[in-house]
Motif scaffolding. Structure first.
Motif, short mmCIF file in Angstrom:
data_model
loop_
_atom_site.label_atom_id
_atom_site.label_comp_id
_atom_site.label_asym_id
_atom_site.label_seq_id
_atom_site.Cartn_x
_atom_site.Cartn_y
_atom_site.Cartn_z
N PHE A 1 0.86 -1.20 0.00
CA PHE A 1 0.00 0.00 0.00
C PHE A 1 0.89 1.24 0.00
N PRO A 2 0.38 2.37 -0.45
CA PRO A 2 1.18 3.59 -0.52
C PRO A 2 1.56 4.08 0.88
N PRO A 3 2.85 4.23 1.19
CA PRO A 3 3.28 4.72 2.50
C PRO A 3 2.96 6.21 2.67
N VAL B 1 8.24 5.83 1.09
CA VAL B 1 8.07 5.38 -0.30
C VAL B 1 9.41 4.82 -0.81
N GLN B 2 10.49 5.59 -0.57
CA GLN B 2 11.80 5.15 -1.05
C GLN B 2 12.18 3.81 -0.42
N ASN B 3 11.94 3.70 0.90
CA ASN B 3 12.25 2.44 1.57
C ASN B 3 11.43 1.28 1.00
N LEU C 1 -0.20 8.85 -5.48
CA LEU C 1 0.93 8.00 -5.12
C LEU C 1 0.73 6.56 -5.63
N THR C 2 -0.51 6.08 -5.57
CA THR C 2 -0.78 4.74 -6.11
C THR C 2 -0.37 4.68 -7.58
N CYS C 3 -0.81 5.69 -8.34
CA CYS C 3 -0.48 5.71 -9.77
C CYS C 3 1.03 5.74 -9.97
N ALA D 1 -7.42 6.06 -1.49
CA ALA D 1 -8.55 6.95 -1.71
C ALA D 1 -8.19 8.36 -1.24
N GLY D 2 -8.48 9.35 -2.05
CA GLY D 2 -8.17 10.74 -1.69
C GLY D 2 -7.00 11.24 -2.51
N GLY D 3 -6.91 12.54 -2.70
CA GLY D 3 -6.01 13.22 -3.65
C GLY D 3 -4.57 12.74 -3.71
N ARG D 4 -3.74 13.16 -2.74
CA ARG D 4 -2.31 12.93 -2.83
C ARG D 4 -1.97 11.45 -2.84
N ILE D 5 -2.73 10.71 -2.04
CA ILE D 5 -2.39 9.31 -1.86
C ILE D 5 -2.84 8.47 -3.07
#
Lengths: 613, 613
Positions: B23-25, B31-33, B62-64, B55-59
């Protein structure tokens, strides 16, 4: 490749090299025979060949055609002679254009002999007076495309005995752009070396190639020497005159005399010799043999690729071909001649989609029906057919409908296996043994640059009766290392290939290069080959009258049998393909065909085959 | 590749397989780790990975991004989750378009959890009500491009406990075009197998992938099971509860329990399992180890090519790369990302001419100056630098400025030689041992399809002081099998390569294929790599303050030394390169740099080198 570059190479490596000269024969059969001879003499290892200019219409045409054939089909780097005799500028331009289109890059520019009916040479109307004008003209039109050679006369010229003036003319020709000199024939080496010294004193620095005329018979030896006003050393006459009526002795002694002369020339630092073959192989071969210059297991013929490259226009970079045309080089070149690009590096995308039609010139069976019946007899059973293949494998037969050249030396490795297959009615059309990395200089399998390694996957292509086919297919498909394509004349294709893509069956690893993979097996080209293979068989059948057993037998095979090719992808295992076929045979090898039988529905050799389970 | 095709493969071979979910950290460092961890977990051999939808903007963004990174750089076949939660049609379309561009071909379509502030799930305005609507929408827009999975609930769903109605919804989702089902986590295998039976009774035939949650700690185990309303078998509680405060014991026991569960599932004929990794490696690794599903010398990780393929858009057929970026995979992909085509089959023409600029994102040295000083210390002498390389070769150091991953296992073969070179001040940047045809399934050198053979030419790339360079060059040029390129930062190129063309240094021979030659050495790309290699060194130097010995030393090396690569074209000889370097060393290995010295004209480590003649 330019002759000057070949000479520079020879100079660098200090290895002696040589070239051959041919002239256009008078008859069509003579031309065909000469092509065959040139193809065999390719194996002597000439750096290049010359085709003399046939002054006058039809024969000039033939020179151009021979140049194109030698470049495209025989893979011989060719130097076209061109003379001023009887040639207006338009004719010269036309000849140059044809040479250019043929991929030829070397011209020997000559003034030429006077036509027979004239005593003294005269320029054609609107033509060139001197060879130097021709040199200048070629340079003007084609820049550096052509390497240009000119003639040198160590013993004077027909209509000019004055050495000084001849040397002046030579200097003019070189100044106009000639980059090498080929001399007329001579037998007096001392005089030749004296002449070379004089040439150098004139400030002419381009390489000089001595023209060597081997001795075939005493009569021709004398005739040619006299015709060219060649001085014959007394020692030569003393040795040859006593045996003049014994052709064999003349050739033996002549070979030694000429070889001695060649050695003297090489010792003087001139390493490339040009042989006037007079369209014959024997006398030249004897001299080369005596000099020990012929390729041998220790000094194998250098091959850039495992097959003979075409030097036709646009094909010099071609380095991938399907294996199917291995023994039908000319047909492959003809059927692909309209391609825009030729595969290079890999088969893939650079290939145009279509192979040329079968009715194109030069693709079918050559030779008259009568000649073919003489070559291949009148086979009446599968066993008879098999025997022809066995004779071919034993080098007792030079051609088969599917092989336009004698069996290659590498087949020796698997010859017994191939003979055994044929003896059981599995007719072997084409094959190569497995090679697991031998040096690229290997006398039999080697090709490509030095310090490399070459490889092959074992390959076998054969005609298989329809009753044997399902069992063979089953066995191949159960083996993890074998891939195959099998097809009937009507195109019913079976395969277990993992993809549409090509399978590389010959490749080489060389210093500083990508892997070279010159031979592949692939489905589209196999289907094009299939049409040709069955067509060749049907043409063979038609050499026999309707309803004869030979015709019925061969037609039966072509109409009902499968053409299959098998690759053993594990090139560490040389015998797998033979092992899986070892107990299979056509049972009724001796059955003779009659019209009644072949018209029946279930008849044919294929009726009863031995298929162990 | 579509997940349904991978599952069909697994079904055919009967071999168990698995996938990982991430899942997106929340933080950039996280994220790098995670990327680093995903890269290591690649070596566990997952068939694919899932990235959950944030779900939600920034995150969501990040999935994409994570999907794109996993496909392009990590070479992991990725399934992007997509939920209806808070997503209007435009947002959905945008996410699908980004997945498409990233080369992603798999979507898991979910309704999604309600956002935290709402108690009950509601469709976004203009959005989708049910997962089945999302499935239908994806199929409508993209046809068969995406393989679509949906969720299955063996133990009921948060807001719907009615199994019958959940099964009806599942049927609807599949009818709309879903081709596989991933289940929520569970621990009750019997119930799961019962549920599978009910799914099949509903006429749902697509594969079911059970979701497996390994046990990390007792607290997280309970929390997750409760959150998902998962029934925990009594036996599990009986075993885990007594050791609940001993994390190590919980993991040990948990591993056995989960592995037993997995075995039961596999025994029931379901061969692909999906692991909820919770972004951690250990618990999942322990289960896989217990199952003996991790790659091992007897069952090596299958690699299509010797390097990790990019699955980014347009790159799936790429199969040739220069060896220089062997340890800088991401940088190579970044610097070539604008190419129209990627080399396939051979290097040659399909390559765009230009490598991307060095200032592009992601090419330079990663990590802060402080972190880098911590990793690599403060080297003051060539010996100190050499020691870092020796530690890297001994697996005591994970990264070097020129290597973004730990040393590969195949370096083991030549490790002693490499260490000896570094100890003499010849700094080894990159290398590969010679391989003379081992099976393509070889645990260390193998790659590509089964029943093939792979080969390598020995390769060595190193930093060489200017005083040693002329002698090394002389020795290489006197050796018939060695080719090299040597260059300084300013671009003074030396080479003895026979042509501009590439040298294949890794190749493979496979059934029914052309020769695959995935790694080459070649001049233009070496010059592009040279810029990067010296730039990385200078960035490392700049991690230290001006005028410190470390900075002066590294700058000296970057500004004056040569980067050279050497290929031994005779792949039968493994040690030639090391042999020719064996008596060469930088003499003043312990010299410390001061500002005064490096400002002088003739100073530097390179001043006095030992060069035997």
């Amino acid at each position: 490749m330019h002759i000057r570059d070949m000479l520079a190479d020879a100079e660098r490596t200090k290895a002696p090299s040589f070239s051959f000269e041919y002239f256009p024969p008078k008859t069509a059969q003579g031309v065909q025979n000469l092509y065959d001879r040139m193809d065999r003499m390719y194996n002597f290892g000439p750096k290049f060949i010359d085709i003399t200019w046939g002054a006058g219409g039809r024969i000039a045409e033939l020179t151009c055609e021979m140049v194109a054939q030698a470049q495209a089909y025989l893979g011989l780097e060719t130097c076209m002679h061109l003379t001023c005799t009887d040639m207006g500028e338009e004719k010269v331009n036309n000849a140059l254009q044809r040479a250019y289109k043929a991929g030829c890059t070397n011209i020997l520019a000559l003034r030429g002999d006077p036509p027979r009916e004239k005593e003294k040479w005269e320029a054609a109307e609107g033509g060139f007076q001197y060879a130097r004008d021709l040199v200048a003209h070629i340079r003007k039109l084609y820049g550096d495309h052509f390497d240009i050679g000119v003639a040198g006369y160590p013993e004077g010229c027909d209509d000019n005995k004055d050495e000084e003036s001849l040397l002046d003319h030579l200097k003019e020709k070189v100044d106009m752009g000639a980059s090498f000199i080929v001399t007329q024939m001579f037998y007096d080496v001392d005089n030749f070396l004296r002449w070379v010294k004089r040439v150098r004193e004139k400030g002419i620095t381009v390489p000089i190639i001595p023209g060597i005329m081997p001795i075939a018979t005493y009569a021709s030896f004398l005739r040619r020497a006299n015709h060219m006003n060649c001085r014959i050393p007394e020692e030569w006459m003393a040795k040859l005159e006593p045996v003049k009526n014994d052709d064999v002795a003349v050739r033996e002694i002549g070979k030694t005399l000429v070889a001695d002369m060649c050695r003297k020339i090489v010792d003087a630092g001139i390493r490339h010799l040009h042989f006037y073959t007079m369209n014959l192989a024997q006398a030249t071969r004897m001299v080369l043999e005596e000099l020990d210059w012929l390729p041998s297991p220790n000094r194998p013929l250098k091959r850039a690729l495992p097959w003979k490259q075409s030097l036709g226009s646009g094909r010099r970079d071609e380095d991938v071909r399907p294996i199917f045309w291995r023994n039908r080089n000319k047909s492959y070149i003809t059927r692909t001649q309209d391609w825009d690009e030729f595969p290079n590096g890999r088969w893939g995308d650079s290939r145009s989609p279509a192979f040329g039609e079968l009715d194109a010139y030069g693709i079918g069976l050559t030779g008259s029906n009568e000649l073919n019946r003489k070559k291949w007899g009148e086979p009446e059973t599968v066993k008879d057919i098999a025997n022809l293949f066995v004779r071919y494998l034993n080098q007792e037969l030079e051609y088969l409908p599917w092989s336009e050249a004698p069996i290659s030396s590498e087949a020796e490795l698997i010859k017994d296996n191939l003979i055994a297959l044929n003896n059981r009615g599995l007719i072997t059309i084409n094959s190569q043994p497995a090679v697991n990395g031998v040096k690229s200089t290997h006398p039999i399998h080697g090709w490509g640059p030095a310090n490399g390694y070459v490889y092959q996957k074992a390959y076998l292509e054969l005609l298989v009766s329809p009753e044997l086919f399902p069992e063979i297919k089953r066995r191949i498909e159960n083996h993890p290392d074998l891939t195959y394509y099998g097809v009937t004349k009507s195109g019913n294709l079976h395969t277990n290939a993992p993809s549409e893509g090509p399978n590389a069956v010959t490749w080489g690893v060389f210093p500083g290069k990508e892997i070279v993979q010159p031979t592949i097996v692939e489905s589209i080209s196999f289907l094009a080959w299939k049409d040709e293979a069955f067509q060749l068989g049907l043409e063979w059948a038609r050499c026999y009258d309707a309803d004869t057993p030979s015709r019925l037998l061969i037609e039966e095979i072509m109409n009902k049998w499968y053409l299959i090719n098998i690759v053993n992808n594990d090139f560490h295992q040389p015998n797998t393909i033979f092992e899986i076929l070892t107990d299979l045979s056509v049972s009724d090898l001796e059955k003779v065909y009659t019209p009644a039988q072949t018209n029946g529905a279930t008849n044919g050799v294929s009726e009863a085959s031995t298929v162990p389970q």
